[in-house]
Design an enzyme around this catalytic site. Structure first.
Site, PDB file in Angstrom:
ATOM      1  N   ARG A   2       2.730  -1.797  10.874  1.00  0.00           N
ATOM      2  CA  ARG A   2       3.780  -1.984  11.872  1.00  0.00           C
ATOM      3  C   ARG A   2       4.006  -3.402  12.379  1.00  0.00           C
ATOM      4  NH1 ARG A   2       1.370   3.101  14.837  1.00  0.00           N
ATOM      5  NH2 ARG A   2      -0.404   2.150  13.751  1.00  0.00           N
ATOM      6  N   LYS A  25      -7.015   8.410  -1.472  1.00  0.00           N
ATOM      7  CA  LYS A  25      -8.330   8.895  -1.002  1.00  0.00           C
ATOM      8  C   LYS A  25      -8.797  10.133  -1.776  1.00  0.00           C
ATOM      9  CE  LYS A  25      -7.779   7.050   3.691  1.00  0.00           C
ATOM     10  NZ  LYS A  25      -6.404   6.542   3.627  1.00  0.00           N
ATOM     11  N   ASP A  30      -3.371   4.367  -2.080  1.00  0.00           N
ATOM     12  CA  ASP A  30      -4.335   4.850  -1.078  1.00  0.00           C
ATOM     13  C   ASP A  30      -4.228   6.368  -0.959  1.00  0.00           C
ATOM     14  OD1 ASP A  30      -6.136   4.998   1.009  1.00  0.00           O
ATOM     15  OD2 ASP A  30      -4.697   4.344   2.534  1.00  0.00           O
ATOM     16  N   LYS A  36       0.858  -1.194   0.000  1.00  0.00           N
ATOM     17  CA  LYS A  36       0.000   0.000   0.000  1.00  0.00           C
ATOM     18  C   LYS A  36       0.889   1.238   0.000  1.00  0.00           C
ATOM     19  CE  LYS A  36      -2.464   1.671   3.671  1.00  0.00           C
ATOM     20  NZ  LYS A  36      -2.482   3.145   3.765  1.00  0.00           N
ATOM     21  N   THR A  51     -12.040   6.263  10.253  1.00  0.00           N
ATOM     22  CA  THR A  51     -12.174   5.695  11.604  1.00  0.00           C
ATOM     23  C   THR A  51     -11.612   6.623  12.676  1.00  0.00           C
ATOM     24  OG1 THR A  51     -10.177   4.453  11.161  1.00  0.00           O
ATOM     25  CG2 THR A  51     -12.246   3.272  10.913  1.00  0.00           C
TER      26      THR A  51
END
Ligand code: C5P
Length: 246
Positions: A226, A72, A70, A43, A134
């Site tokens: 991570r 957005k 990614d 990603k 989120t």
């Protein structure tokens, strides 16, 4: 679990895991990817793309990796379409767009992504709708955005809007994945971050699931950062995630 297990048949668990390359420059990102020889998917997010640009995507693809871009996207229909066309031409196979851009913009983005990929002789990418980030909590969401609908219902409505506009995927937290999967059966793609293998640090992720739990709840792909990137041995950490799924 039954549906996820059936869907896994014929799949290699490595195809389900997307490593988030959140490090700030191309050299570090490429070094991390190279440290996990069995990796299939990466990603590329806003931080890395802003620092390293399309060249890092081309280089990752040259190395045989599949790319989730990614970024957005959220803009007027013409600009959304142009951005998605360019991302598809670059060879990104998963691309995020904000569902709240609206049905016209989403439909334009979807059509342009198909065109962009075809112009390069590539398969059409999957646009993934971002619903409600989120990082929002319900109280702040209501106050700051003046949206009276409960946050989870709003997220579900945005996913439905995206599907109606022709998108075939969404990104969501592990907590939302079962609800979205019930509303959007496979092959609709659901990509889920917030994944923590048993025993790993949650760090700033608050509501996490293990890789196996997220797949069982209906996720198609898992974004993991991570727990792999900060591990002493990223290849071993990736292998452990695969073993949990296999
Ligand atoms: O290191 P970690 O596994 O938490 O990384 C998860 C990745 O998914 C990061 O790139 C993070 O920005 C992204 N992400 C997330 N939660 C969301 C959306 C994206 O953690 N709701």
């Amino acid at each position: 679990m039954a549906e996820a297990e059936r869907d896994l048949q014929g799949w290699d668990p490595a195809d389900r895991i997307i490593l988030a390359l959140d490090r700030g420059d191309a050299e570090q990102a490429l070094a991390l990817a190279a440290a996990v020889p069995d990796l299939r998917w990466v990603k590329v997010g806003l931080e890395l793309f802003t620092a390293a640009g399309p060249a890092v995507v081309r280089e990752l693809r040259r190395r045989g990796l599949r790319v989730f871009l990614d970024l957005k996207f959220h803009d007027i229909p013409t600009t959304m379409a142009g951005a998605c066309r360019s991302a598809a031409r670059l060879g990104a196979e998963l691309i995020t767009v904000h569902a709240c851009a609206g049905g016209e913009a989403l439909a334009a983005a979807q059509a342009a992504a198909v065109e962009g990929a075809a112009a390069e002789g590539l398969s059409a990418p999957t646009l993934l709708a971002v619903t409600v980030l989120t990082s929002w909590d319900a109280a702040r969401f209501r106050q700051e955005l003046a949206i009276p609908t409960p946050l989870d219902d709003h997220a579900a409505a945005l996913a439905a809007l995206a599907a109606a506009a022709g998108l075939t995927g969404a990104v969501c937290s592990p907590q939302e994945v079962a609800r979205l999967r019930a509303a959007h059966p496979r092959p609709f793609t659901l990509v889920t971050p917030g994944i923590r293998p048993a025993g790993s640090e949650a760090a700033d992720q608050k509501r996490v699931m293990t890789p196996a739990q997220a797949l069982a709840a209906g996720a198609s792909h898992l974004v993991i950062g991570r727990p792999i990137s900060a591990a002493a041995d990223p290849a071993a950490a990736f292998a452990a995630c695969c073993a949990e799924l296999g």
